[in-house]
Design an enzyme around this catalytic site. Structure first.
Site, PDB file in Angstrom:
ATOM      1  N   VAL A  15       0.821  -1.207   0.000  1.00 56.15           N
ATOM      2  CA  VAL A  15       0.000   0.000   0.000  1.00 56.15           C
ATOM      3  C   VAL A  15       0.856   1.258   0.000  1.00 56.15           C
ATOM      4  O   VAL A  15       0.692   2.145  -0.838  1.00 56.15           O
ATOM      5  CB  VAL A  15      -0.945   0.006   1.220  1.00 56.15           C
ATOM      6  CG1 VAL A  15      -1.677   1.338   1.329  1.00 56.15           C
ATOM      7  CG2 VAL A  15      -1.931  -1.145   1.123  1.00 56.15           C
ATOM      8  N   THR A 118      -6.450  -0.239   7.357  1.00 52.40           N
ATOM      9  CA  THR A 118      -7.813  -0.659   7.659  1.00 52.40           C
ATOM     10  C   THR A 118      -8.003  -0.824   9.168  1.00 52.40           C
ATOM     11  O   THR A 118      -7.233  -1.519   9.825  1.00 52.40           O
ATOM     12  CB  THR A 118      -8.128  -1.991   6.962  1.00 52.40           C
ATOM     13  OG1 THR A 118      -7.981  -1.818   5.553  1.00 52.40           O
ATOM     14  CG2 THR A 118      -9.542  -2.448   7.279  1.00 52.40           C
ATOM     15  N   CYS A 258      -7.204  -8.242   3.047  1.00 49.68           N
ATOM     16  CA  CYS A 258      -8.420  -7.421   3.011  1.00 49.68           C
ATOM     17  C   CYS A 258      -9.681  -8.244   3.244  1.00 49.68           C
ATOM     18  O   CYS A 258     -10.270  -8.203   4.312  1.00 49.68           O
ATOM     19  CB  CYS A 258      -8.510  -6.680   1.668  1.00 49.68           C
ATOM     20  SG  CYS A 258      -7.333  -5.326   1.485  1.00 49.68           S
TER      21      CYS A 258
END
Length: 428
Positions: A15, A118, A258
């Site tokens: 990321v 997240t 995820c």
């Protein structure tokens, strides 16, 4: 409030690196990672995640560093570190809290910290901000400010990238939201969506993947049912898919950082608030059990062929959590391997992308070279890397003893019409 910002990115993995490179093509960026080895390889123009090419790395003006004091050069800090779950399937906030401690120690008045990791709704303000305040001695909302802009990186996807996906942005007040939006708008060509609050942005991230998780769970449950009926799941889905509004989801293993993780962040928060989620946890239970189901079907197929499974070799093709990436995080292929080994079967694993050292460190699995694979009674195509699909049935058949045996195609990528005569094919 200062409008132009000097950016740092904390965490240079799947990321953070694309984020740092995108901004680095526009301005000077401080790229921080706690692993000196990662810094060394990036300084050499090498990205082992394969998310960023060497040309893009060279085109970006990035100070790669493992020295926290370098973060003082920036006043807009983007935190992009992993947020996994524990073995008990509860959120592990230790990486993001550790990153908060690192950033907090370097904060100055007027700085903005934006989290992309997240988390569950409320974590930025309730868990991370206290760490920032404690380490910096500053007051959030007066001396420094926070925002949240969830990552949407899809490893291995060269079409949907950081700059081409609409960016959700949020800030703790309107002025900070404006700054956060402008910063991302400077590099994200797809534009931004201004969320109503930080908690809304956090929630949006976890439900994106929770929705996908539940849809795949439905497909997996259908596979469990249709296996008992004795019909092929893909045949059913292709027939149903002729209706215009039937959604094209497919059964499969659900891992990665995820889809297989985010729902647990939402259910954890719900449980904290006194609500026990039923649908979400049920879907997670189904998806978490698919590796065991695949292994069980292979074992049954071998037994039906009159074989003693303890004398069998089973080759598993692919260990990463998805095709064409080296990412091993939360791969559910390990569930297949562990279940097969519980029967005393000799399991050999091959992967065209995974790093052998990482496979050994993370899962205790020694990846085998193609030439070292013993002839097998069964082959499981767990991850359809392009290298496997390009060789198609010829490669798979070559791994079987006397070109005969059981093949389990987890994602139904092999052409059933071209199946060799000696192969017994199974699919989810």
């Amino acid at each position: 409030m200062k409008q132009e910002r000097t950016i740092s990115v904390i965490g240079l993995g799947y990321v953070g690196l694309p984020v740092a490179v995108a901004f680095g093509k526009r301005q000077r960026v401080v790229g921080f990672d706690i692993h000196p080895g990662r810094i060394t390889e990036l300084e050499s123009g090498i990205d082992t995640t394969h998310e960023v090419g060497s040309d893009d790395l060279q085109a970006a003006d990035i100070l790669f560093t493992a020295d926290p004091s370098d973060l003082k050069q920036a006043d807009y800090h983007i935190v992009a570190v992993p947020t996994p779950v524990t073995e008990a399937r509860t959120p592990d906030l230790s990486p993001v809290l550790s990153a908060s401690k690192t950033v907090g120690g370097q904060l100055k008045k007027g700085d903005i910290v934006v989290y992309e990791s997240t988390v569950y709704p409320g974590a930025t303000e309730e868990d991370c901000v206290p760490v920032l305040e404690s380490e910096s001695g500053l007051v959030c909302g007066e001396d420094f400010f926070v925002g949240y802009s969830p990552e949407r990186i899809n490893p291995g996807d060269k079409e949907h990238t950081f700059t081409t996906i609409t960016k959700i942005v949020s800030g703790q007040n309107d002025a900070i939201l404006d700054i956060v939006a402008r910063v991302y708008e400077s590099v994200v060509t797809a534009g931004v969506h201004r969320a109503a609050s930080i908690k809304v942005a956090e929630a949006a991230k976890v439900i994106e993947n929770t929705q996908r998780d539940l849809n795949i769970a439905l497909m997996n449950e259908l596979a469990l049912i249709f296996n008992r009926v004795g019909i092929d799941t893909l045949d059913v889905l292709e027939a149903a898919g002729t209706k215009w509004n039937f959604l094209p989801f497919r059964p499969g293993l659900v891992g990665g950082h995820c889809i297989g993780v985010d729902p647990y962040y939402l259910t954890h928060k719900a449980t904290m608030l006194g609500y026990i989620p039923q649908v979400i946890l049920s879907g997670r239970s189904i998806n978490d059990g698919m590796g065991e189901f695949v292994a069980g079907r292979v074992i049954k197929a071998l037994v039906r062929r009159g074989l003693n499974v303890r004398d069998c070799h089973i080759t598993v093709l692919g260990l990463t959590f998805k095709e064409n990436v080296p990412d091993l995080r939360n791969t559910r292929v390990i569930d297949i391997v562990d279940e097969l080994r519980s029967y005393g079967v000799d399991v050999q694993v091959h992967d065209a992308h995974a790093a052998p050292a990482e496979a050994m460190a993370e899962y205790g699995i020694e990846l085998a070279a193609t030439a070292d694979l013993a002839p097998a009674q069964a082959v499981i195509l767990a991850v359809p890397h392009r290298e496997y699909l390009e060789k198609d049935w010829e490669f798979v058949e070559s791994l079987l003893e006397e070109k005969s045996g059981v093949v389990f195609d987890v994602k139904s990528k092999l052409d059933r019409g071209k199946k060799p005569e000696g192969v017994e094919l199974h699919r989810l």
